[in-house]
Design a protein around this motif. Sequence first.
Motif, short mmCIF file in Angstrom:
data_model
loop_
_atom_site.label_atom_id
_atom_site.label_comp_id
_atom_site.label_asym_id
_atom_site.label_seq_id
_atom_site.Cartn_x
_atom_site.Cartn_y
_atom_site.Cartn_z
N SER A 8 20.83 34.27 24.55
CA SER A 8 22.05 35.47 23.80
C SER A 8 20.69 36.68 23.80
O SER A 8 22.19 37.86 23.41
CB SER A 8 22.14 35.31 22.17
OG SER A 8 20.98 34.62 22.00
N ALA A 14 20.25 43.37 26.13
CA ALA A 14 21.12 42.80 24.58
C ALA A 14 19.97 42.63 24.31
O ALA A 14 19.39 41.30 24.53
CB ALA A 14 22.28 42.12 24.99
N TYR A 44 28.89 40.87 26.22
CA TYR A 44 29.09 41.81 24.72
C TYR A 44 29.61 43.18 25.23
O TYR A 44 28.80 43.68 26.43
CB TYR A 44 27.38 42.06 24.51
CG TYR A 44 26.68 41.01 23.88
CD1 TYR A 44 27.22 39.92 22.47
CD2 TYR A 44 25.41 40.85 24.80
CE1 TYR A 44 26.17 39.13 22.11
CE2 TYR A 44 24.45 39.40 24.07
CZ TYR A 44 24.97 38.95 22.92
OH TYR A 44 24.35 37.40 22.07
N PHE A 97 33.05 38.80 22.14
CA PHE A 97 31.78 39.08 22.23
C PHE A 97 32.09 40.64 22.33
O PHE A 97 31.34 42.05 23.02
CB PHE A 97 30.96 38.93 23.44
CG PHE A 97 30.69 38.00 23.84
CD1 PHE A 97 30.20 37.11 22.83
CD2 PHE A 97 31.47 36.40 24.66
CE1 PHE A 97 29.53 35.90 22.26
CE2 PHE A 97 31.01 35.11 24.72
CZ PHE A 97 30.46 34.83 23.32
N GLU A 98 33.08 41.30 21.57
CA GLU A 98 33.44 42.41 21.64
C GLU A 98 33.58 43.38 19.61
O GLU A 98 34.61 43.40 19.42
CB GLU A 98 34.81 42.46 21.69
CG GLU A 98 35.12 42.89 23.49
CD GLU A 98 36.23 42.15 23.48
OE1 GLU A 98 37.26 43.32 23.69
OE2 GLU A 98 36.99 41.23 24.49
N VAL A 102 25.22 42.34 18.59
CA VAL A 102 24.53 40.85 19.65
C VAL A 102 24.50 39.85 17.89
O VAL A 102 25.64 39.21 18.61
CB VAL A 102 23.17 40.95 19.52
CG1 VAL A 102 22.44 39.89 20.26
CG2 VAL A 102 23.38 42.21 20.92
N ARG A 111 30.86 32.27 17.99
CA ARG A 111 30.46 32.85 19.06
C ARG A 111 29.84 32.56 19.98
O ARG A 111 29.80 31.91 21.10
CB ARG A 111 30.35 33.79 18.90
CG ARG A 111 31.53 34.97 17.21
CD ARG A 111 30.49 35.80 16.93
NE ARG A 111 29.55 36.91 18.73
CZ ARG A 111 28.99 37.72 18.19
NH1 ARG A 111 28.01 37.27 17.15
NH2 ARG A 111 29.05 38.19 19.13
#
Length: 490
Positions: A8, A14, A44, A97-98, A102, A111
């Motif tokens: 992730s 990120a 993301y 992812f919008e 994170v 998610r």
Amino acid sequence: MFVMQVASECALVAQAGGLGDVVFGLSRELELRGNAVEIILPKYDCLRYDRIFGLTVAHQDLWVPWYDNAIHCTVFFGFVEGRKCFFIEPHSPERFFERGHVYGSVDDIDRFAFFSKAALEFMLKSGKRPDIIHCHDWQTALVPILLYEMYQHVGMHEQRVCYTIHNFSHQGIADEHILWATGLRNPARFYHHERLHDDFDPAKLNLMKGGIVYSNFVTTVSPTHAREVTYSDLGRGLGHTLHVHRDKFGGVLNGVDYEVWNPEVDPWIARAYGPDSVEDKYVNKGALRDRFFLRHDYKPIIAYVGRLDGQKGVHLIHHAIFYALDRGAQFVLLGSSPDPTISAHFWHLKHHLNDHPDVHLELQFNAELAHLVYAGSDLFVMPSMFEPCGLAQLIALKYGTVPIVRASGGLADTIIDRDHGWAYDEHRNGYVFHNADNPGLESAMDRAIGLWHGHPQDFRHLMLNGMRTDRSWARPGQDYLNIYEHIRHK
Ligand code: ADP
């Protein structure tokens, strides 16, 4: 060997914590050793797109099964400072992812469950067959579960999974719906105490527990932390599961990125220095004093850089400031806290000590300034209540700033007490205390300040021991390769 990291976070693009450093640093080291490494990440909206080189569409139409339907995704490819990264972008009303962040959405479970499923679906459909899939923390714990329960039956039977846990505080506690979403349509099988059933809430599934059960090998970020989480409450309820699976569980220390943290080439400090030019460190000491309006005097500077958080022992950090002043030392702190109570406490302290010529509190996150603090200080205090690995003490070593630490997790594994250490002289590199209280901290600070004042040559020797310690990714890279080899042939 072909290694696929599914994560992730990844440093530079990120990042929320140490996980991102490990994904990036380990991948680079594995590649340097001649392995093929690819990284799969969510796409993301808050990715640092300026750090991604050559972003292109790699897979236009990836359909990822989700409940009784499928979500259309596009997979992008790009380089992050040479690392090969794939970014999965789902097109669905949930806009997984919008979110501008994170972590931190109410549907984080959905998610990242979706992301785990999509990563496997991408490997399956694009014909990628890594030898090892390396996943991290609860966010990607479903990968080994889905691999073993579903994907091995449709062509991915040779893949082996290494699962690294960076943080036991967040385990991914989920409801039954996550089974239906990901296609694990047999709740009785998964609500089983030897699989995903949470040991504390009978209605819940624990994804991290499942990750431990289903992976071929499980690691955490230091050997001492591996023992602590198995045999103390630091495992947050997973101790029993870890004990059952102890034959495939161990600790591997994180490395430090010496391209970023190296006083010999650091662009953020006043004067570069290394073990052969250690006197140049004192140019940085002068620069740090100028920057923070401290008086120039014959005193050691003790520093703290880090989050101000209960885990870090804030009450001991507070005490260290006043004890340092009492003992004729100077103190600088660079830290910030999202917790309003802790933040208010340190702001109050800052105002109280504002005009003091021997102390400065800088209450912000400032990555560049951190370099000067590490370079300009003599001692570095880290009285953590617990510390899975800890990066700051390793950086301090490299900068010849002698650590004073509480013996916990990775601090216990990396800092060897000068006076009471079990190792040869050249491996002793700091001061260690055990009891998380003021006398414990004082005992270590006393010895450190005493050596600085009374035996400067011996103090320099201790600094050099730390500077010469190799805490790069070389050793951990080899450790992970050994684990991969071990599980590959099972
Ligand atoms: P944790 O991951 O628990 O926060 P680590 O010691 O593993 O602790 O890593 C912390 C990293 O973040 C170090 O590189 C440290 O220099 C950096 N850091 C933490 N707080 C700050 C701050 N306020 N300003 C600059 N850098 C910081």
